[in-house]
Design an enzyme around this catalytic site. Structure first.
Site, PDB file in Angstrom:
ATOM      1  N   THR A  14       0.819  -1.213   0.000  1.00 44.41           N
ATOM      2  CA  THR A  14       0.000   0.000   0.000  1.00 44.41           C
ATOM      3  C   THR A  14       0.852   1.262   0.000  1.00 44.41           C
ATOM      4  O   THR A  14       0.531   2.249  -0.675  1.00 44.41           O
ATOM      5  CB  THR A  14      -0.914   0.012   1.249  1.00 44.41           C
ATOM      6  N   THR A  86       1.584  -4.525   4.167  1.00 43.45           N
ATOM      7  CA  THR A  86       1.433  -4.894   5.574  1.00 43.45           C
ATOM      8  C   THR A  86       0.832  -6.286   5.768  1.00 43.45           C
ATOM      9  O   THR A  86       1.033  -6.903   6.817  1.00 43.45           O
ATOM     10  CB  THR A  86       0.542  -3.870   6.319  1.00 43.45           C
TER      11      THR A  86
HETATM   12  N1  ASP Z   1      -2.719  -5.400   0.511  1.00 45.55           N
HETATM   13  C1  ASP Z   1      -1.644  -4.549   0.933  1.00 45.55           C
HETATM   14  C2  ASP Z   1      -0.368  -5.364   0.961  1.00 45.55           C
HETATM   15  O1  ASP Z   1      -0.172  -6.121   1.866  1.00 45.55           O
HETATM   16  C3  ASP Z   1      -1.936  -3.985   2.278  1.00 45.55           C
HETATM   17  C4  ASP Z   1      -0.917  -3.015   2.807  1.00 45.55           C
HETATM   18  O2  ASP Z   1       0.175  -2.869   2.326  1.00 45.55           O
HETATM   19  O3  ASP Z   1      -1.252  -2.334   3.809  1.00 45.55           O
HETATM   20  O4  ASP Z   1       0.402  -5.276   0.036  1.00 45.55           O
END
Ligand code: ASP
Length: 337
Positions: A14, A86
């Site tokens: 993200t 994340t």
């Molecule tokens: N879907 C994203 C990922 O894990 C979520 C994030 O980065 O917060 O790449």
């Protein structure tokens, strides 16, 4: 004052995403440039884009790629920051911890819940905390989020959208941002036990099984037939497993077949302890391994790593008695938790 030399390895997530036709899509590091420009006031930064993935798509092959780059590219740098999605960052941070024994500089994973492109993103703050830890001179693999820094092997994603998305489970924070700057708790930091190494072999034949009441024990036979060499069972409470109705039979056979079975708990906090209940002691008699207060992410990746190093079941069992990088509390009375 001389600026610290920090290597930023980007992997997507993200933090580096932009809206596309079907929702947020990870981009290369140009979308991070505005924030990096500000950080260049404080640090000398070299950026390398390794991969560009939503972390849901990151597999053990990417863990190996990231670990190899950290190990090989780190020469001449004071610290490494890895930007990452994340969703699976706790798995990557745990796996990289085991693949880089005795790492000699700080390696700090971070990401964000809102893209850097968003004016209200949590990314700038998370990056700043990560860079501060990377410049701290304290070696180890860490995860920085929401002004807190934790050991990578203790981190768990506990919120799907809240900004305080990660928690350090069963271990104090390695560092926190305070009104005096980054306050590092040196008692939490891993103590290197030799020269740094790259030990990136992993086995992918490890299965995570979340126990449910009445689970059909035949599932263990299926896993053995599929070639799994390790099973992590997320059991109930202190480590309870349904032993009635042939529940133990499947586990017994798995252990007899040379499969390493690690039992952890479905509870987020505290340690499993199979010695407390009859159902737990029956498991111990079969030769299962106690996951103690390890996170599920750490138990899975430690088992993948141990089997990747060609350890036999006895060696795996011995390895799970030891803390390699702070993933187990060796002296539970000293945690203060
Ligand atoms: N879907 C994203 C990922 O894990 C979520 C994030 O980065 O917060 O790449």
């Amino acid at each position: 004052m001389d600026k610290k030399n920090i290597l930023l390895l980007t992997t997507g997530g993200t933090i580096a995403s932009k809206p596309g036709g079907q929702g947020l899509e990870p981009q290369r590091s140009d979308v991070m440039e505005r924030e990096l420009e500000q950080l260049r006031t404080y640090y000398r930064i070299t950026v390398r884009d390794l991969i560009c993935l939503d972390s849901s798509n990151i597999t053990p092959e990417e863990w190996q790629l990231i670990a190899r780059h950290i190990y090989e590219d780190r020469v001449g740098f004071d610290g490494v920051v890895v930007s990452h999605g994340t969703d699976t960052m706790a798995y990557t941070a745990s796996a990289v911890t085991f693949m880089l024994p005795n790492i000699d500089i700080p390696v700090v994973f971070t990401g964000s819940q809102l893209p850097l492109a968003d004016m209200l993103s949590d990314g700038p703050e998370n990056l700043r905390t990560a860079f501060a830890m990377a410049a701290s001179g304290h070696p180890g693999v860490f995860l920085a989020f929401d002004r807190k820094v934790m050991l990578g092997c203790r981190a768990v994603k506990i919120r799907a959208s809240g900004f305080s998305a990660f928690e350090s489970v069963n271990a104090r924070y390695a560092a926190q941002v305070t009104n005096r700057g980054l306050a590092v708790d040196t008692s939490v930091l891993p103590v290197p036990g030799g020269p740094p190494r790259l030990a990136d072999a992993l086995s992918q034949n490890v299965f995570l099984l979340k126990l449910t009441p009445g689970l059909n024990p035949a599932v263990f036979d299926v896993l053995a037939a599929m070639g799994y060499k390790g099973i992590v069972i997320e059991a109930f409470g202190l480590g309870g497993v349904n032993v009635l109705h042939k529940g133990l039979r499947g586990i017994r056979r798995a252990v007899e077949d040379g499969i390493s079975v690690v039992v952890t708990t479905q509870c987020l906090y505290d340690s499993s302890d199979l010695r407390v209940y009859q159902v737990g002691n029956q498991l111990l008699d079969l030769g299962v391994i106690q996951g103690r207060d390890m996170t599920t992410e750490a138990a899975m990746t430690k088992l993948m790593w141990a089997l990747g190093q060609n350890m036999n079941p006895e060696q795996v069992k011995d390895l799970f008695e030891k803390s390699l990088a702070g993933e187990i509390t060796e002296n539970p009375d000293e945690t203060g938790k």
